[in-house]
Design an enzyme around this catalytic site. Sequence first.
Site, PDB file in Angstrom:
ATOM      1  N   CYS A 257     -14.508   8.832 -10.884  1.00  0.00           N
ATOM      2  CA  CYS A 257     -15.763   9.319 -10.323  1.00  0.00           C
ATOM      3  C   CYS A 257     -16.928   8.413 -10.710  1.00  0.00           C
ATOM      4  O   CYS A 257     -17.938   8.366 -10.011  1.00  0.00           O
ATOM      5  CB  CYS A 257     -16.023  10.757 -10.743  1.00  0.00           C
ATOM      6  SG  CYS A 257     -16.226  11.000 -12.522  1.00  0.00           S
ATOM      7  N   CYS A 431     -23.922  -7.704  -8.333  1.00  0.00           N
ATOM      8  CA  CYS A 431     -23.289  -6.446  -7.952  1.00  0.00           C
ATOM      9  C   CYS A 431     -23.639  -5.410  -9.018  1.00  0.00           C
ATOM     10  O   CYS A 431     -24.588  -5.601  -9.792  1.00  0.00           O
ATOM     11  CB  CYS A 431     -21.781  -6.600  -7.793  1.00  0.00           C
ATOM     12  SG  CYS A 431     -20.903  -6.977  -9.320  1.00  0.00           S
TER      13      CYS A 431
END
Length: 473
Positions: A257, A431
């Site tokens: 998650c 990123c």
Amino acid sequence: MEAMAGELERLRAEREELDSRIRLLESQFGASLTPAGEGDAAGTGAGGGGGGGGATACPIRRRGNGFAAADGLPADMIYRYSRHLLLPDFGVEGQRKLSQSSILVVGAGGLGSPVALYLAACGVGCLGIVDGDDVELNNLHRQIIHKEAYVGKSKVKSAADACREINSSINVMEYHHTLIPCNALEIVRKYDIVVDATDNLPTRYMISDCCVLLNKPLISGAALGLEGQLTVYHHNGSPCYRCLFPNPPPVAACQRCSDSGVLGVVPGVIGCLQALEAIKVATDVGEPLSGRMLLFDALSARIRIVKIRGSSTVCTVCGENSAFTQDDFQKFDYENFTQSPMSDKSAPSLDILPGSARVTCKEYKRLVDNGERHLLLDVRPAHHFQIASVSQSLNIPLSELEEKLQMLETSLKDTTDASSSDKPPSLYVVCRRGNDSQIAVQLLREKGFLSAKDIIGGLQSWAQDVDPDFPVY
């Protein structure tokens, strides 16, 4: 006269409170005098504490008021669990079995929160909680057992305190460390049932193997994004985890998650169902999800039950000719077997570029401050870019980069045209954590963008080393 009446009322209230505390202490004192294996008033085992090495070592705290029949429930239990007792299919016998059971919850996160809360509230005799992490602010949207006041503190401490606040009559055993092969057997053997409330592949294999070796039923749940699943392993002929997955899936297929996100209520739904299955197994009430798997789709509000195959006769752990021993278990490298870490905090970073193709966040900040002409390419997914981004960066997701090289060339040309310098602009790639950007730079250099450089550590390092106000997610 009014003052005297008020004082009298206050003293009566204090006396009632003192009487109540005396009764509570007397019941706890009486429980501490019960024979070994029947009870223990001390219910806080820090670290690896919590009883001896036998399966019944987890102490069960029992309270009574002296008025219960030998085979009945004390009056305080009758009142507390009266809605359970009114159920014909559960009743006194179900509550008695539950109060005599011991259940270990591995993980005090999104799944473990509702599991622990409901097991405590429903009156499990002994509840063990294992977790080595601390509470973080980004846990709270789904890990409902924790409060803001516990941010930065042990998850096990937070969870145990919440469970005791709900039900002071049960024993809560605390294990303030991660469950790993060298300590798992010692801890798990003390409990009747194990609930896997973790979120990573190596731990799932490890818990399943441990439960097979010690012959414990395993309530296994998972939640990610907007979906969840649940089953009961190694119970009534149901398979173990290795029976279904003898070989681990590719690392790319195993998201957490922290990478893919999760809607807060989804692990709540699965965790509640895990608690239900644990109660069913503990009390022999109903039909557990043995040999069946529940699949939950939050967006469509659909629940499906699918049949799964039984135990595999050739399973390396539970099969007929298995030679997997407890010594093998303690030596087994689950992280190497699955090629993934047990903790996302210890996830290894890629290192696929030469040093000349990388810069630190501080070095990048200096060239920005010096006005060096360049283009910053952000290769995160578009919905990540919407969360937060560095100003004047271009977003082309890594998955689309190769097909959008023309867009990148155009952007570099526009950067050149906007400058009076003849020097071609540099290309820097960023990123979230510094892994995808390396892959992007490797691709870009192969395609002729030789000035492309990776920003080490990504936006997490940017927030840590350069801009502490930059949002971290």
